[in-house]
Design a protein around this motif. Structure first.
Motif, PDB file in Angstrom:
ATOM      1  N   TYR A 111      -4.392 -13.720 -14.794  1.00  0.00           N
ATOM      2  CA  TYR A 111      -4.944 -12.740 -13.852  1.00  0.00           C
ATOM      3  C   TYR A 111      -3.962 -12.443 -12.725  1.00  0.00           C
ATOM      4  CZ  TYR A 111      -7.554 -10.754  -9.967  1.00  0.00           C
ATOM      5  OH  TYR A 111      -7.953  -9.958  -8.926  1.00  0.00           O
ATOM      6  N   ALA A 142      -3.399  -8.985  -9.651  1.00  0.00           N
ATOM      7  CA  ALA A 142      -3.886  -7.682  -9.182  1.00  0.00           C
ATOM      8  C   ALA A 142      -2.838  -7.013  -8.310  1.00  0.00           C
ATOM      9  CB  ALA A 142      -5.188  -7.858  -8.399  1.00  0.00           C
ATOM     10  N   ILE A 191      -6.274  -3.468 -16.876  1.00  0.00           N
ATOM     11  CA  ILE A 191      -7.245  -2.505 -16.342  1.00  0.00           C
ATOM     12  C   ILE A 191      -6.535  -1.719 -15.250  1.00  0.00           C
ATOM     13  CG2 ILE A 191      -9.477  -2.145 -15.221  1.00  0.00           C
ATOM     14  CD1 ILE A 191     -10.332  -4.908 -16.245  1.00  0.00           C
ATOM     15  N   ARG A 202     -14.607  -1.277  -9.175  1.00  0.00           N
ATOM     16  CA  ARG A 202     -13.478  -2.113  -8.748  1.00  0.00           C
ATOM     17  C   ARG A 202     -13.862  -3.600  -8.787  1.00  0.00           C
ATOM     18  NH1 ARG A 202     -12.054   0.256  -3.761  1.00  0.00           N
ATOM     19  NH2 ARG A 202     -13.710  -0.975  -2.834  1.00  0.00           N
ATOM     20  N   ALA A 244     -14.176  -4.684 -12.347  1.00  0.00           N
ATOM     21  CA  ALA A 244     -12.835  -4.797 -12.932  1.00  0.00           C
ATOM     22  C   ALA A 244     -12.175  -6.113 -12.544  1.00  0.00           C
ATOM     23  CB  ALA A 244     -11.970  -3.619 -12.489  1.00  0.00           C
ATOM     24  N   ILE A 245     -12.342  -6.527 -11.286  1.00  0.00           N
ATOM     25  CA  ILE A 245     -11.775  -7.806 -10.836  1.00  0.00           C
ATOM     26  C   ILE A 245     -12.398  -8.952 -11.637  1.00  0.00           C
ATOM     27  CG2 ILE A 245     -11.682  -9.426  -8.888  1.00  0.00           C
ATOM     28  CD1 ILE A 245     -11.493  -6.921  -7.039  1.00  0.00           C
ATOM     29  N   ALA A 261     -11.034  -8.822 -15.247  1.00  0.00           N
ATOM     30  CA  ALA A 261      -9.612  -9.195 -15.297  1.00  0.00           C
ATOM     31  C   ALA A 261      -9.467 -10.711 -15.154  1.00  0.00           C
ATOM     32  CB  ALA A 261      -8.836  -8.456 -14.214  1.00  0.00           C
ATOM     33  N   LEU A 285      -4.778  -6.275 -13.278  1.00  0.00           N
ATOM     34  CA  LEU A 285      -5.506  -5.154 -12.682  1.00  0.00           C
ATOM     35  C   LEU A 285      -4.538  -4.356 -11.801  1.00  0.00           C
ATOM     36  CD1 LEU A 285      -8.102  -3.597 -11.807  1.00  0.00           C
ATOM     37  CD2 LEU A 285      -8.422  -5.345 -10.050  1.00  0.00           C
TER      38      LEU A 285
END
Length: 812
Positions: free
Chosen positions: A295, A297, A395, A416, A419-420, A423, A430
């Motif tokens: 993971y 972001a 994503i 959002r 999505a977090i 992910a 992300l």
């Protein structure tokens, strides 16, 4: 085996799994995520399996309680993955909604089961009794008839149903059915070896030319041929094929095919340009995390026209090459045909597209491609975040600041946040992208929650458009009462002379803002909502944009009978009319909700503009983003203040974002661009910084104001809204909730209200609200859930509508 099932009854009392026995015949087919039919009280309901265990009885069965069994598994393959089932449970807690509501948000509408009552004849119904009525005769013949159909076709006979049921002639049973339909086509193929065709032709008379033609054509084909294609290509009739079928030489079979909204389109492979250094650097950072398969972001902050989409596409290609899958989210209004074409051209059959313009059948077929793992990329609006991928690697959320990523009905999730969660669960990357990130997102990036990537230059080092700020107060003082300033008027003339294109933006649909009497000041308002009506010129009506109420435009004031009742303000229709008056022969294409409501209208209008069949594109919010036309060199913002004075703490931020985004439509290619912003508040910091494309300075000012006033990102919000037909009831409900919350909240948490909502009445219901502002309230969702349970009976008894919106985007 036991199945834990969430039943389709979205209430607090049923918001938990129920145990059901799994019959031996269903054990091979049932799985976590399966849709099932189960008995629930006297009814049969659709449910979702959220757990399976090998026990034959629950660990603590109720005294004398016998478990019921699952009656049917509705799908060969579960529509939900175990990951999505866990996600739905998290959403249920996070957004305070029933678990089943979150599950249903994840599947196509056609899979949401509908319970219907059916009539059937029993063994006791004999022919002599059946002769008494046409309805009984049908049932005696063995037909099943839906009760709703029987009530329509035999209204005089349905009244005797209770007696027939008591006599045992007729049974009434409930069935749960979905609304799935599948498209089938007829295919033609040879029933014999192709090598024997010439021998068979020798058996036909010479005049059977069409049959001979059909046989030779089919012998050359490696795959079955669609029936209509064969008839059209050879110019033969169906009777010719019937004759060949009777001889046993050909066969016509029915085969299921996907409904593909893009099947008749040819997508040209786009020219691939070398990436700019800033694109290469951003892609390198993303690639490193993709390779690590853990993971991570990112926030990709790039100016309009900097090539963010190309970075996304390259990252998606890397993801597919690694054997993983990607979700690409865009706001509904940015999901233009142009965007779809770009992805279809690059990824071909590997991409599925999900958006609201598709029919339910088309959406279902696109979703099935994902479920069957026939595609590796999904491009879609908010709900595409629930794509049932099993190897999710990337994503991307483009235009991440858009408020449309927050759903405004239950479940009130933000794409959002979902999505977090996904992910993290999948060890995926992300990427959030925007030219104007949401303040909360940018603040988290500066604190290290997201890795910040920046792209400060346009592709090819093209300059940002020149922005001209026009003070409309000065225009009035100079006796210019037109909706176009002198600057904008002159620039439109210049573009028309050079055969370049223009985009005029107004964040309002309809012809004018409101209808008012100039004699007495009477304003036409909706009788069901606390809002003024909007005038629509095409059908001369005044319409409410909240509930749809409409009345003909009156010739006289309903209050004082004066003939001086006029429409005030500016709408897209009025701009279109004014352009035609000032620039005779100008070709105007208007895009708003009224002109794009028909399927395919959005694409058709943009296609006309791309082919230069229009000089000016006039539109509302849907033209602010995602459009890229080489010949657009002028963007005019008619009224920049529209969203600035709304009762919303994000008003300045939304104004800045909108002006920056719409200005970004100009000068994206070889021709230089200009933007004209017309405003009555030229000194406002959001407008001033938007003209300079200066996000950082705007961010610093807005952040300081948010800190001073206690708004996100320094505080989080929960909005509770109460609605009822009677004011005393709605006030009492709001006060009860406030009284419950006050002693239980942390000392630093603020509870504002109860007060009337900004729109105090909507669809004949009065609205009051409470606002919770908090920084450290770790158990707030648990407290809100306990409060909802505490007042559940009172709320149901008084029929008050209560909504709890965690991290709201819409405050009006």
């Amino acid at each position: 085996m036991l199945a834990q099932v969430i039943v389709d009854v979205p209430t607090a009392r049923t918001n938990r799994p129920f145990d059901y026995l799994v019959p031996a015949a269903l054990r091979e087919r049932i799985a976590v995520g399966s849709r099932v039919i189960v008995p629930f009280g006297p009814r049969k309901l659709q449910g979702y399996v959220v757990g399976l265990s090998t026990e034959e009885q629950p660990s603590s069965p109720l005294e004398g309680h016998r478990l019921k069994a699952v009656e049917q598994v509705m799908d060969e393959h579960p529509p939900l993955t175990p990951e999505l089932v866990r996600l739905a449970e998290w959403m249920s807690r996070q957004y305070l909604c029933p678990w089943v509501t979150a599950l249903q948000a994840m599947i196509p509408a056609v899979l949401k089961g509908k319970t219907e009552k059916w009539l059937a004849g029993t063994d006791r119904l004999v022919e002599t009794d059946a002769a008494r009525s046409p309805l009984l005769r049908e049932l005696w013949q063995g037909r099943l008839i839906a009760l709703s159909d029987a009530e329509k076709r035999y209204p005089q006979e349905v009244v005797f149903l209770p007696g027939w049921l008591e006599a045992g002639w007729v049974s009434l049973e409930q069935r749960v059915q979905d609304r799935v339909t599948r498209k089938q086509v007829s295919l033609v193929t040879l029933s014999v070896e192709s090598s024997t065709v010439e021998k068979l032709i020798g058996q036909l008379p010479p005049r059977a030319e069409k049959m001979i033609q059909a046989l030779r054509y089919l012998a050359r084909q490696e795959e079955p041929v669609p029936l209509q294609t064969l008839l059209d290509t050879l110019g033969i009739s169906r009777s010719t094929l019937n004759s060949l079928e009777k001889k046993g030489w050909v066969q016509v079979v029915r085969r299921e095919v996907y409904r593909d909204p893009y099947e008749k389109k040819q997508f040209q492979q786009p020219t691939r340009h070398a990436l700019m250094p800033q694109q290469v650097e951003c892609l390198r950072n993303i690639e490193q995390k993709l390779a690590a398969a853990e993971y991570s972001a990112f926030l990709l902050h790039g100016v309009t026209g900097s090539g963010k989409t190309e970075v996304y596409i390259e990252a998606i290609e890397r993801t597919i090459a690694a054997g993983r899958e990607a979700i690409f989210l865009v706001p509904e209004i940015s999901l233009t045909p142009q965007m779809v074409e770009r992805f279809k051209a690059r990824f071909g059959e590997k991409v599925a597209v999900l958006h609201s313009a598709l029919s339910q059948g088309e959406r279902y077929d696109e979703w099935r491609k994902i479920q069957r793992q026939e595609v590796q990329v999904v491009v879609g609006a908010r709900s595409a975040i629930f794509a049932p991928f099993r190897r999710l690697g990337l994503i991307v959320i483009d235009e991440e600041h858009e408020s449309s990523y927050k759903q405004e009905e239950t479940p009130r999730y933000h794409a959002r946040d979902v999505a977090i969660w996904r992910a993290r669960e999948n060890g995926a990357v992300l990427v959030l992208g925007s030219a104007t990130p949401a303040l909360e997102t940018y603040a988290l990036a500066t604190r290290g929650r997201y890795q910040l990537l920046t792209m400060k230059e346009r592709v090819g080092s093209r300059p940002m458009p020149t922005v001209h700020l026009v003070d409309m107060r000065e225009e009035l003082r100079s006796d210019n009462r037109s909706m176009f300033s002198r600057t904008l008027h002159q620039m439109i003339e210049e573009r028309l002379a050079r055969q370049e294109q223009i985009v005029l933006f107004l964040n309002r649909r309809g012809y004018s803002t409101f209808v008012m009497c100039r004699s007495c000041g009477y304003t036409m308002r909706c009788p069901h909502c606390d809002i003024s009506l909007t005038y629509h010129r095409t059908n001369h009506t005044a319409r409410c944009h909240y509930c749809g109420y409409a009345v003909p435009q009156p010739n006289h004031c309903p209050d004082c009978q004066s003939p001086h009742i006029r429409f005030f303000g500016t709408g897209t229709q009025k701009i279109e009319q004014e352009l035609a008056r000032l620039f005779p022969g100008i070709r105007v294409i208007r895009m708003d909700v009224d002109t794009t409501s028909r399927k395919g209208a959005h694409e058709a209008l943009l296609g006309k503009f791309r082919r230069h069949q229009g000089d000016v594109l006039v539109g509302t919010q849907m033209i602010a983003k995602g459009l890229d036309f080489p010949r657009v060199t002028l963007v005019g913002v008619i009224a920049a203040d529209t969203s600035l004075h709304l009762p919303d703490f994000r008003a300045a931020e939304k104004t800045f974002q909108l002006l920056t985004q719409v200005g970004g439509r100009a000068g994206r290619h070889d021709l230089a661009g200009d933007v004209v912003i017309q405003t009555y508040a030229p000194d406002h910091y959001s407008i001033r910084h938007a003209t300079r494309h200066d996000y950082e300075s705007f961010y610093q000012i807005e952040l300081a104001l948010r800190k001073e006033r206690g708004y996100p990102p320094f505080y989080r919000l929960v909005l509770l809204t109460f609605a009822h037909e009677e004011v005393p009831v709605v006030i009492r409900a709001a006060e009860q909730y406030a009284s419950y919350l006050r002693p239980r909240l942390q000392p630093g948490t603020q509870l504002l209200g109860p007060v009337a909502s900004p729109i105090a009445r909507l669809k004949d219901r009065f609205r009051f609200q409470l606002m919770i502002k908090y920084r450290d309230e770790p158990k707030l969702t648990n407290l809100l859930a306990q409060m909802s349970d505490h007042f559940a009976d009172w709320i149901r008894q008084h029929q008050v509508a209560v909504t709890i919106d965690v991290d709201p985007q819409m405050l009006i």
